[in-house]
Enzyme design. Structure first.
Site, PDB file in Angstrom:
ATOM      1  CG  HIS A  56      -3.833  -1.098  -0.887  1.00 24.99           C
ATOM      2  ND1 HIS A  56      -3.838  -0.792   0.255  1.00 24.99           N
ATOM      3  CD2 HIS A  56      -4.350  -2.299  -1.149  1.00 24.99           C
ATOM      4  CE1 HIS A  56      -4.339  -2.050   0.943  1.00 24.99           C
ATOM      5  NE2 HIS A  56      -4.621  -2.983   0.015  1.00 24.99           N
TER       6      HIS A  56
ATOM      7  CB  SER B  98      -0.977   0.058   1.255  1.00 24.71           C
ATOM      8  OG  SER B  98      -1.780   1.023   1.308  1.00 24.71           O
TER       9      SER B  98
ATOM     10  CG  ASP C  67      -5.789  -5.697   2.416  1.00 24.58           C
ATOM     11  OD1 ASP C  67      -6.202  -6.611   2.666  1.00 24.58           O
ATOM     12  OD2 ASP C  67      -5.636  -5.075   1.168  1.00 24.58           O
TER      13      ASP C  67
END
Length: 346
Positions: free
Chosen positions: A192, A165, A290
């Site tokens: 992401h 991310s 995540d």
């Protein structure tokens, strides 16, 4: 005693967007907006004068764009920079700016839309950016692996999956450049990032690393030696094709708690089911949690689980969550992950 506020400077050529984004930043009592600028030259001058903790800049502006802001700031006044770009104005310079030291970027139209429903991802990123040590933004020595590796005929693992991310584009570039050009298993990446930017990211990586890089397609069978970036408009699973039993990509409307489109957890959990003990999962830098549930699924199937270490992570959020959950077998410094992965295969 109240804690010190995070100070920010906003550089944006659109007067309307300066108002919208300024209101978003001022809505957070922990952020102080020191000022705004309408172009890169004015912005750099205000950085020199005001010395904010974080800079938020549009990518496309008259006189001096976001890339020039990043280059000048990182050379003269190192400061975490968050880039803003509209999807319809997507430009490869975003990734040049990230390579030059920018922390992350966001789709400013999405930021404004989410603010209408009282969601403020920009403010969370600004506060996270203020905590990032500057040496993690300025010391980005990417080393390319120019040597082929002598792999055994039968490898111990059949796939490598990577999730990232905030800070991920630079980390992924570093990792992939360290892999040998003759790697003969697939690599699947969930980063992401909005859809259009993922397409540009894949094109950039395909130009600069020794392996082929592409966006994963619906019902596409996975092939060795290819790096797949899962798309950003949906969550992606790996399943087995009914007749051939070969692993293939499937897009799914299923939602996940920590992040969606693309969900690292969703990808990793499906991969664990298909590849079982023959999968390697890697979680890199990023905000949030995540990837933890996905690594847990790989761990339960006796696959190998890796997390980037705190010292090399721009944001030690996702790796920390996975490590603290007890589902990580090895914690590895970013520059050493590629070599470590190769050593795991043989």
């Amino acid at each position: 005693m109240p804690s010190r506020k995070t100070t920010a400077l906003l550089i944006e050529d659109s007067g309307l967007m300066r108002i919208i984004l300024g209101d978003i930043l001022r809505s957070d009592p922990e952020i102080e907006l020191l000022g705004t600028a309408s172009n890169g030259n004015e912005g750099v001058a205000k950085v020199k004068k005001l010395r904010p903790d974080v800079i938020i800049t549009d990518m496309i502006m008259p006189e001096s764009d976001g890339l020039e802001v990043v280059k000048t700031v990182m050379q003269s006044y190192p400061t975490p920079v968050i880039l803003l770009s509209s999807l319809e104005k997507e430009h490869p310079k975003v990734f040049e700016a990230l390579s030059a030291g920018a922390l992350d970027f966001m789709n400013k139209d999405q930021v404004a839309t989410l603010a209408k429903v009282k969601q403020f991802p920009l403010n969370a990123l600004v506060k996270a950016a203020a905590e990032v040590p500057l040496d993690k933004l300025t010391n980005r020595d990417v080393r390319k692996n120019t040597h082929a590796h002598s792999f055994e005929q039968q490898l111990r693992y059949d796939i490598i999956a990577i999730g990232a991310s905030t800070g991920g584009p630079a980390a992924i570039e570093t990792l992939l450049n360290g892999l040998p050009a003759n790697l003969n298993i697939p690599v699947v990446i969930a980063q992401h990032m909005p859809e259009q930017f993922l397409i540009s990211f894949a094109k950039r990586l395909n130009r600069i690393i020794p392996l082929q890089v592409k966006i994963a397609e619906r019902s596409e069978v996975l092939c060795g030696g290819i790096v797949y970036i899962v798309p950003g408009h949906t969550n992606t699973h790996i399943i087995r094709e009914v007749t051939t039993q070969k692993p293939m990509f499937r897009f799914t409307p299923r939602k996940y708690k920590e992040f969606n489109a693309p969900s690292i957890d969703g990808l990793f959990m499906s991969l664990a089911e298909v590849y079982q003990s023959k999968a390697i999962g890697v979680v890199l830098t990023g905000m949030g949690k995540d990837g933890t549930q996905g690594l847990a699924a790989i761990h339960r199937q006796q696959g190998y689980t890796i997390a980037q270490d705190a010292s090399s992570s721009v944001v030690y959020g996702m790796p920390k969550s996975a490590v603290e959950s007890g589902v990580v077998k090895e914690v590895v410094r970013l520059r050493e992950i590629a070599g470590f992965l190769v050593s795991c295969l043989s």
